[in-house]
Design a protein around this motif. Sequence first.
Motif, short mmCIF file in Angstrom:
data_model
loop_
_atom_site.label_atom_id
_atom_site.label_comp_id
_atom_site.label_asym_id
_atom_site.label_seq_id
_atom_site.Cartn_x
_atom_site.Cartn_y
_atom_site.Cartn_z
N UNK A 227 0.80 -1.21 0.00
CA UNK A 227 0.00 0.00 0.00
C UNK A 227 0.84 1.27 0.00
N UNK A 228 2.14 1.16 0.32
CA UNK A 228 2.99 2.32 0.40
C UNK A 228 3.22 2.93 -0.98
N UNK A 229 3.67 4.18 -0.99
CA UNK A 229 3.91 4.87 -2.25
C UNK A 229 5.17 4.36 -2.93
N UNK A 230 6.13 3.88 -2.15
CA UNK A 230 7.38 3.42 -2.73
C UNK A 230 7.19 2.06 -3.38
N UNK A 231 7.81 1.89 -4.55
CA UNK A 231 7.67 0.64 -5.28
C UNK A 231 8.51 -0.45 -4.62
N UNK A 232 7.99 -1.67 -4.70
CA UNK A 232 8.64 -2.80 -4.08
C UNK A 232 9.61 -3.48 -5.05
N UNK A 233 10.73 -3.93 -4.50
CA UNK A 233 11.77 -4.59 -5.29
C UNK A 233 11.87 -6.06 -4.93
N UNK A 234 12.21 -6.87 -5.93
CA UNK A 234 12.40 -8.30 -5.72
C UNK A 234 13.79 -8.69 -6.19
N UNK A 235 14.53 -9.33 -5.29
CA UNK A 235 15.85 -9.89 -5.61
C UNK A 235 15.73 -11.40 -5.53
N UNK A 236 16.11 -12.09 -6.59
CA UNK A 236 16.08 -13.55 -6.61
C UNK A 236 17.50 -14.07 -6.65
N UNK A 237 17.85 -14.91 -5.68
CA UNK A 237 19.18 -15.51 -5.60
C UNK A 237 19.02 -17.02 -5.79
N UNK A 238 19.46 -17.49 -6.91
CA UNK A 238 19.37 -18.90 -7.27
C UNK A 238 20.56 -19.67 -6.73
N UNK A 239 20.26 -20.72 -5.95
CA UNK A 239 21.30 -21.61 -5.41
C UNK A 239 21.45 -22.78 -6.38
N UNK A 240 22.32 -22.61 -7.34
CA UNK A 240 22.42 -23.54 -8.46
C UNK A 240 23.06 -24.87 -8.05
N UNK A 241 22.44 -25.96 -8.47
CA UNK A 241 23.03 -27.27 -8.28
C UNK A 241 22.28 -28.20 -7.36
N UNK A 242 21.27 -27.71 -6.65
CA UNK A 242 20.49 -28.56 -5.75
C UNK A 242 20.99 -28.50 -4.32
N UNK A 243 20.58 -27.46 -3.61
CA UNK A 243 21.03 -27.28 -2.23
C UNK A 243 20.50 -28.39 -1.32
N UNK A 244 21.36 -28.88 -0.44
CA UNK A 244 20.96 -29.91 0.54
C UNK A 244 20.12 -29.25 1.64
N UNK A 245 18.80 -29.33 1.48
CA UNK A 245 17.89 -28.69 2.43
C UNK A 245 18.05 -29.26 3.83
N UNK A 246 18.35 -30.54 3.91
CA UNK A 246 18.41 -31.23 5.20
C UNK A 246 19.64 -30.82 6.01
N UNK A 247 20.67 -30.34 5.36
CA UNK A 247 21.84 -29.81 6.07
C UNK A 247 21.84 -28.28 6.08
N UNK A 248 20.73 -27.71 5.65
CA UNK A 248 20.55 -26.25 5.69
C UNK A 248 19.66 -25.88 6.87
N UNK A 249 18.45 -26.43 6.87
CA UNK A 249 17.56 -26.34 8.03
C UNK A 249 17.50 -27.75 8.62
N UNK A 250 18.08 -27.89 9.79
CA UNK A 250 18.41 -29.23 10.33
C UNK A 250 17.46 -29.63 11.45
N UNK A 251 16.83 -30.81 11.32
CA UNK A 251 15.96 -31.32 12.39
C UNK A 251 16.80 -32.01 13.47
N UNK A 252 17.46 -31.21 14.30
CA UNK A 252 18.53 -31.71 15.16
C UNK A 252 18.05 -32.61 16.29
N UNK A 253 16.74 -32.69 16.53
CA UNK A 253 16.23 -33.59 17.57
C UNK A 253 15.68 -34.88 16.99
#
Length: 377
Positions: free
Chosen positions: A4-30
Amino acid sequence: MATNGKRKKNLVVLQLTGGNDALNTVIPFTDGNYYDNRPYVNIAQDEVLKMDDKLGLNPSMAPIKSLWDDGKVAVICGVGYPSPNRSHFRSMDVWHTAESEQVALEGWLGKAIRDLDPKAENVLTGVNFGRGLPRALYAQGVPVASVGNLETYGLFPDIEDDAARNLALEAFSQMYGGAGKDVIAKFISQTGTDALKGADTLRIAPQRYSSSVEYGDNPIAQNMKSIAQVMTANLGTRVFYTQHGSFDTHASEINSHAKLWSDVSGAVSDFMDDMKEHGTDKDTVVLLFSEFGRRIRDNGAGTDHGSGGVAFVIGGDIEGGFYGEFPSLEEGKQVQGDMAFTNDFRGTYSTILDRWMGLDPVSIIGGNYEQFDFVAK
């Protein structure tokens, strides 16, 4: 509502190329299943950067953990799509085009740029920082600049004599300015004309830029700095794209994955500090994604192609927290040894397009998908 603000919104997309290991990124440590399946490629409990009593970040992601503590990070758990494909090329194409059933012609961000600037009046509405043009940014009639090095970007930058350079530019203009061309020649002509319009405009961005933030000496940090330079130059750019990798960690994963995330985390944190210094942190979001996750069980030295990934949306006006259900690691709930996806990535796209960019997501991603609340309605 953020849009709703007057300033326009920006989008930055950062592609993690190659298939990031999600399980060693956010870890279910218990979860004992994690350590049972990852006897060699795991993060010890006492090293995990705990986010709550069940999940935590890779220890190399301390800068992003600080942003999480400030409530600026939305973690999209279990992100993916039906009938996942383990091919880098096909899966990345799915993410780029938001089409999982067939091969699409146009990218989701290319279509978004067209909606933002339907008359293509600004050839810099979308800018890629890196070589080539990612499929996500391609759409018919949509000009997008690709910048390898912002400091030296432009047409004939090595010609130092102004008169000689102007002659070269005039020849370039004449080459792409003729009439009576066929369809292919017309496309090439338009591409050349767009390059002529955008090249020198982008070169002024570093000259206008001033910041106390010192970015790291690595490619992704320098690309994020270039994005900050263009964004703060107020050239009308709304969509920024870059990538880093390779996250294809079949071997030596512990060390290589840590280095990758150390570089990415530091770059994103520096960028957000830069945005805050310039007063644009609440007008900017950064989306981090990868084409797929990795197998639940390690291979002794790394991990192989899988599914059930993780994405991050980071910004000063983001409702931080966990979104989407974290996939179960129980054997009976796995999908051929992979984490099952629990939410469609197009729901994340839809949220960003609709609630952040103020665009109609249905026409861009080809359907209605459940949105998240990391951007307030």
